[in-house]
Design a protein around this motif. Structure first.
Motif, PDB file in Angstrom:
ATOM      1  N   SER A   1      18.238 -51.067 -28.436  1.00 14.84           N
ATOM      2  CA  SER A   1      19.091 -49.955 -28.858  1.00 14.84           C
ATOM      3  C   SER A   1      20.145 -50.420 -29.860  1.00 14.84           C
ATOM      4  N   TYR A   2      20.733 -51.557 -29.619  1.00  9.18           N
ATOM      5  CA  TYR A   2      21.774 -52.070 -30.506  1.00  9.18           C
ATOM      6  C   TYR A   2      21.201 -52.415 -31.882  1.00  9.18           C
ATOM      7  N   THR A   3      20.025 -53.017 -31.927  1.00 12.80           N
ATOM      8  CA  THR A   3      19.421 -53.340 -33.224  1.00 12.80           C
ATOM      9  C   THR A   3      19.071 -52.064 -33.983  1.00 12.80           C
ATOM     10  N   ASN A   4      18.608 -51.035 -33.294  1.00 17.67           N
ATOM     11  CA  ASN A   4      18.345 -49.758 -33.967  1.00 17.67           C
ATOM     12  C   ASN A   4      19.637 -49.158 -34.517  1.00 17.67           C
ATOM     13  N   HIS A   5      20.701 -49.261 -33.738  1.00 16.94           N
ATOM     14  CA  HIS A   5      22.004 -48.754 -34.185  1.00 16.94           C
ATOM     15  C   HIS A   5      22.463 -49.504 -35.431  1.00 16.94           C
ATOM     16  N   LEU A   6      22.366 -50.824 -35.422  1.00 17.30           N
ATOM     17  CA  LEU A   6      22.769 -51.626 -36.581  1.00 17.30           C
ATOM     18  C   LEU A   6      21.904 -51.305 -37.794  1.00 17.30           C
ATOM     19  N   LYS A   7      20.619 -51.101 -37.561  1.00 21.16           N
ATOM     20  CA  LYS A   7      19.710 -50.772 -38.658  1.00 21.16           C
ATOM     21  C   LYS A   7      20.113 -49.454 -39.307  1.00 21.16           C
ATOM     22  N   GLN A   8      20.401 -48.444 -38.510  1.00 23.13           N
ATOM     23  CA  GLN A   8      20.834 -47.151 -39.044  1.00 23.13           C
ATOM     24  C   GLN A   8      22.155 -47.281 -39.795  1.00 23.13           C
ATOM     25  N   GLN A   9      23.052 -48.074 -39.266  1.00 25.00           N
ATOM     26  CA  GLN A   9      24.354 -48.269 -39.911  1.00 25.00           C
ATOM     27  C   GLN A   9      24.191 -48.954 -41.269  1.00 25.00           C
ATOM     28  N   VAL A  10      23.366 -49.978 -41.338  1.00 24.10           N
ATOM     29  CA  VAL A  10      23.146 -50.694 -42.591  1.00 24.10           C
ATOM     30  C   VAL A  10      22.471 -49.774 -43.603  1.00 24.10           C
TER      31      VAL A  10
END
Length: 135
Positions: free
Chosen positions: A43-52
């Motif tokens: 979930s955190y990596t998906n969140h970071l991906k969306q943010q980037v």
């Protein structure tokens, strides 16, 4: 001594019986914790991906805006230069026409001036139309 020997196997069975479920619960707890950890990382990596991705989109939009402004300013400068060149060419054409008219002896000077004035008026009207179109 026999009573002591008999109590030991029963006691070990009870301890094994008690330890069996606690070991199962302990393993189940750690498996669950690992699963929750994996889900949290995903979930955190998906969140970071969306943010980037959103940050990159914003940056590229800003760069496109800057490029568009630069392009429009360059086009404006070039159009001004083209107008100046058109005026210069027009002046040279008028000079050429004037010298050509002066070189021929068949027409009189008043007729030449009248033709030049009418040509200048036509050119002014054309320039006014171009200016109106540009506005």
């Amino acid at each position: 001594m026999q009573p002591l020997a008999e109590s030991t196997p029963v006691h070990s069975r009870r301890t094994a019986a008690r330890n069996g479920p606690s070991v199962k619960w302990f393993l189940l707890f750690w498996i669950l914790m690992i699963g929750v950890g994996v889900y949290a990382v995903y979930s955190y990596t998906n969140h970071l991906k969306q943010q980037v991705l959103s940050e990159l989109s914003a940056q590229s939009q800003q760069q496109l805006t800057v490029l568009k402004r630069d392009y429009e300013s360059r086009i404006a400068v070039l159009s001004e230069e083209v107008k100046e060149l058109q005026n210069t060419v027009q002046t040279f054409n008028e000079l050429l026409t004037f010298t050509k008219d002066n070189a021929s002896n068949k027409t009189d000077n008043s007729n030449k001036l009248y033709t030049q004035l009418s040509e200048v008026k036509k050119q002014l009207e054309a320039l006014k139309k171009e200016m109106d179109l540009l506005k």
